[in-house]
Design an enzyme around this catalytic site. Structure first.
Site, mmCIF file in Angstrom:
data_model
loop_
_atom_site.group_PDB
_atom_site.id
_atom_site.type_symbol
_atom_site.label_atom_id
_atom_site.label_comp_id
_atom_site.label_asym_id
_atom_site.label_seq_id
_atom_site.Cartn_x
_atom_site.Cartn_y
_atom_site.Cartn_z
ATOM 1 N N GLY A 166 -4.009 -4.405 6.350
ATOM 2 C CA GLY A 166 -2.927 -4.216 7.310
ATOM 3 C C GLY A 166 -3.108 -2.952 8.123
ATOM 4 O O GLY A 166 -3.869 -2.057 7.741
ATOM 5 N N ASP A 222 -7.261 3.294 -2.683
ATOM 6 C CA ASP A 222 -7.920 3.366 -1.373
ATOM 7 C C ASP A 222 -8.080 4.839 -1.005
ATOM 8 O O ASP A 222 -7.088 5.566 -0.884
ATOM 9 C CB ASP A 222 -7.060 2.637 -0.326
ATOM 10 C CG ASP A 222 -7.720 2.579 1.048
ATOM 11 O OD1 ASP A 222 -8.839 3.111 1.210
ATOM 12 O OD2 ASP A 222 -7.106 2.001 1.971
ATOM 13 N N ASP A 228 -13.635 -1.179 3.810
ATOM 14 C CA ASP A 228 -12.635 -1.380 4.868
ATOM 15 C C ASP A 228 -13.220 -0.817 6.168
ATOM 16 O O ASP A 228 -13.791 -1.572 6.983
ATOM 17 C CB ASP A 228 -11.329 -0.671 4.449
ATOM 18 C CG ASP A 228 -10.254 -0.617 5.525
ATOM 19 O OD1 ASP A 228 -10.493 -1.076 6.655
ATOM 20 O OD2 ASP A 228 -9.150 -0.093 5.250
ATOM 21 N N SER A 255 0.863 -1.180 0.000
ATOM 22 C CA SER A 255 0.000 0.000 0.000
ATOM 23 C C SER A 255 0.899 1.229 0.000
ATOM 24 O O SER A 255 1.762 1.367 0.860
ATOM 25 C CB SER A 255 -0.879 -0.045 1.249
ATOM 26 O OG SER A 255 -1.569 1.171 1.417
ATOM 27 N N LYS A 273 -2.945 5.089 -2.374
ATOM 28 C CA LYS A 273 -3.828 5.951 -1.596
ATOM 29 C C LYS A 273 -4.205 7.136 -2.473
ATOM 30 O O LYS A 273 -3.349 7.679 -3.193
ATOM 31 C CB LYS A 273 -3.112 6.444 -0.332
ATOM 32 C CG LYS A 273 -2.838 5.335 0.666
ATOM 33 C CD LYS A 273 -4.115 4.881 1.355
ATOM 34 C CE LYS A 273 -3.817 3.866 2.444
ATOM 35 N NZ LYS A 273 -5.024 3.409 3.149
ATOM 36 N N GLU A 311 -11.229 0.975 -2.912
ATOM 37 C CA GLU A 311 -11.453 0.751 -1.482
ATOM 38 C C GLU A 311 -11.965 2.006 -0.792
ATOM 39 O O GLU A 311 -11.403 3.084 -0.931
ATOM 40 C CB GLU A 311 -10.124 0.296 -0.858
ATOM 41 C CG GLU A 311 -10.198 -0.058 0.618
ATOM 42 C CD GLU A 311 -8.875 -0.654 1.136
ATOM 43 O OE1 GLU A 311 -8.098 -1.190 0.310
ATOM 44 O OE2 GLU A 311 -8.626 -0.566 2.336
ATOM 45 N N LYS A 345 -9.535 -7.000 8.200
ATOM 46 C CA LYS A 345 -8.490 -6.821 9.213
ATOM 47 C C LYS A 345 -9.027 -7.473 10.477
ATOM 48 O O LYS A 345 -10.084 -7.066 10.979
ATOM 49 C CB LYS A 345 -8.227 -5.332 9.461
ATOM 50 C CG LYS A 345 -7.709 -4.579 8.239
ATOM 51 C CD LYS A 345 -7.441 -3.113 8.531
ATOM 52 C CE LYS A 345 -7.012 -2.391 7.250
ATOM 53 N NZ LYS A 345 -6.869 -0.929 7.438
ATOM 54 N N LYS A 375 -1.393 -0.949 -4.257
ATOM 55 C CA LYS A 375 -2.542 -0.141 -3.824
ATOM 56 C C LYS A 375 -2.076 1.297 -3.667
ATOM 57 O O LYS A 375 -1.086 1.551 -2.973
ATOM 58 C CB LYS A 375 -3.081 -0.704 -2.502
ATOM 59 C CG LYS A 375 -4.116 0.154 -1.805
ATOM 60 C CD LYS A 375 -4.808 -0.633 -0.698
ATOM 61 C CE LYS A 375 -4.772 0.075 0.630
ATOM 62 N NZ LYS A 375 -5.447 -0.692 1.700
HETATM 63 O O1 LIG Z 1 0.441 -2.038 4.770
HETATM 64 C C1 LIG Z 1 -0.367 -1.907 5.697
HETATM 65 O O2 LIG Z 1 -0.154 -2.387 6.839
HETATM 66 C C2 LIG Z 1 -1.676 -1.207 5.480
HETATM 67 C C3 LIG Z 1 -1.605 0.084 4.761
HETATM 68 C C4 LIG Z 1 -2.934 0.794 4.661
HETATM 69 O O3 LIG Z 1 -3.437 0.898 3.585
HETATM 70 C C5 LIG Z 1 -3.513 1.392 5.868
HETATM 71 C C6 LIG Z 1 -2.630 1.779 6.842
HETATM 72 C C7 LIG Z 1 -3.071 2.410 7.967
HETATM 73 C C8 LIG Z 1 -4.412 2.646 8.144
HETATM 74 C C9 LIG Z 1 -5.327 2.251 7.193
HETATM 75 C C10 LIG Z 1 -4.893 1.599 6.063
HETATM 76 C C11 LIG Z 1 -5.967 1.152 5.128
HETATM 77 O O4 LIG Z 1 -5.980 0.019 4.661
HETATM 78 O O5 LIG Z 1 -6.878 1.932 4.889
HETATM 79 MG MG LIG Z 2 -8.225 0.967 3.629
#
Ligand SMILES: O=C(O)CCC(=O)c1ccccc1C(=O)O
Ligand SMILES: [Mg+2]
Length: 369
Positions: free
Chosen positions: A291, A189, A239, A136, A164, A214, A263, A162
């Site tokens: 994650g 996301d 999510d 991500s 952001k 997402e 999660k 992924k």
């Molecule tokens: O690599 C990871 O651990 C997750 C990365 C990530 O997208 C995320 C990290 C922190 C909080 C929310 C998210 C999410 O999935 O939205």
């Molecule tokens: Mg997310």
């Protein structure tokens, strides 16, 4: 099982690179590592993954510590537990507070596995020793920076990217990455940064062969997500919204989602997460493991859990070095041909590194019998 002690390490690990999302900026990750000891001297590890700010979901590290100390631990130590499922039942009288519940419930899973001399992977009916994983990527300053970052991860072997996104930091970024990597499994996301007024943005994103989009809209919205899904082909993945199997059922019935970012921590633990796995399998919904910038403790759990049947897409479970220079476990998770190994030793299959815990953490005793 008889619980004789519960310790907690308040840990703070610097990130190798700061992480920018639609809602904030992260330069280090704080987490608590719970250690639950039984009458035989076995120790189960659980990770409290909540953030310091209530900007992803409502919980924070501080609220979770309070709920653990004043409600969950007293409930647990007063009761006779024979299986981790008992913990979920016990905790059901307390509303919400999923990450607090999960930290203790997952420690009990580890303890249970160790008492029975089995790996968690074995208990979760793991189907594979190697798991294809994704990464991500936070919002970058420019399209050029993003292409560089993506290229580096692709060279390392990640098979799913992924990105952001946030308003005005979306279509141009996706367009550039897609044109550099025409075949890559790519998704975005938004962490709830948009609403239906941005429909045209999503219609445009719909043209880039994204695996899914997402959490575009509100963290508790189902109706606007359903309206969006009627207007685009790309599956919506939820999510933030998903706290229980009932939320997945609601989203499925309303047409608000085609996939779930699962999660364990966001749904209160393994027992709840397992119900979601079954529902997604039985109803043809996409399912993958999300994650929370976990330490090696949470990463080991995610790997064991996501290696079971039903997970059909690479998760946000990256190599240790993607997150931290140093971790609080002795083992490291390294990428090999885009895959991480599922731990096979007893329990979580990882051991705490005392030196690193001292360097990055503070020790607190939460309960002694
Ligand atoms: O690599 C990871 O651990 C997750 C990365 C990530 O997208 C995320 C990290 C922190 C909080 C929310 C998210 C999410 O999935 O939205
Ligand atoms: Mg997310």
């Amino acid at each position: 099982m008889n619980i004789t002690k519960i310790d907690s390490y308040h840990v703070q690990l610097p990130l190798v690179a700061p992480f920018k999302t639609s809602y904030g900026f992260l330069s280090h990750k704080a987490m608590d590592i719970l250690v639950v000891t039984d009458e035989l001297g076995n120790q189960g590890y659980g990770e409290l993954v909540a953030f310091e700010q209530p900007d992803y979901t409502e919980e924070t590290l501080e609220t979770a510590r309070l709920i653990l100390a004043n409600h969950l631990i007293p409930l647990l130590v007063q009761s006779q537990i024979t299986h981790p499922d008992d913990v979920t039942r016990l905790f059901s009288v307390i509303r919400g507070n999923w990450m607090a519940k999960s930290s203790l419930e997952t420690a009990i899973w580890d303890l249970y596995a160790k008492r029975h001399k089995k790996s968690l992977a074995e208990l979760f009916s793991s189907q594979t020793d190697k798991l294809s994983v994704g990464v991500s990527i936070g919002i970058q300053k420019s399209v050029q920076d993003l292409i560089e970052v993506v290229s580096r991860y692709v060279a390392e072997g990640y098979t799913r990217i992924k990105l952001k996104i946030a308003p005005n930091q979306d279509v141009d970024f996706v367009k550039a990455v897609r044109s550099h990597f025409p075949e890559m499994l790519l998704m975005v996301d938004a962490n709830s940064a948009y609403d239906l007024d941005s429909l045209t943005i999503f219609k445009e994103l719909d043209t880039y062969q994204l695996s899914m989009i997402e959490q575009p809209f509100g963290y508790s919205d189902f109706l606007e997500h359903a309206e969006l899904q009627k207007n685009i082909e790309t599956p919506i993945c939820l999510d933030e919204n998903i706290r229980s199997v009932e939320d997945v059922m609601l989203g499925h019935r309303l047409g608000s989602l085609g996939a779930v970012n699962l999660k364990i921590s966001r749904v209160g633990g393994v027992t709840q997460a397992q119900k979601i796995v079954e529902y997604c399998k039985n109803n043809g919904l996409g399912l993958w493991c999300g994650g929370m910038f976990e330490s090696g403790v949470g990463r080991a759990l995610n790997l064991a859990f996501a290696s079971q049947e039903g997970f059909d897409f690479p998760g946000d479970i990256s190599a240790s070095t993607r997150y931290f220079k140093e971790d609080i476990i002795n083992e490291t998770f390294e990428l090999e041909n885009g895959r991480l190994s599922v731990p096979r030793e007893t329990g979580l299959g990882v051991t705490l590194n005392k030196e690193m815990l001292e360097k990055y953490g503070h020790h607190h005793v939460m309960y002694v019998k």
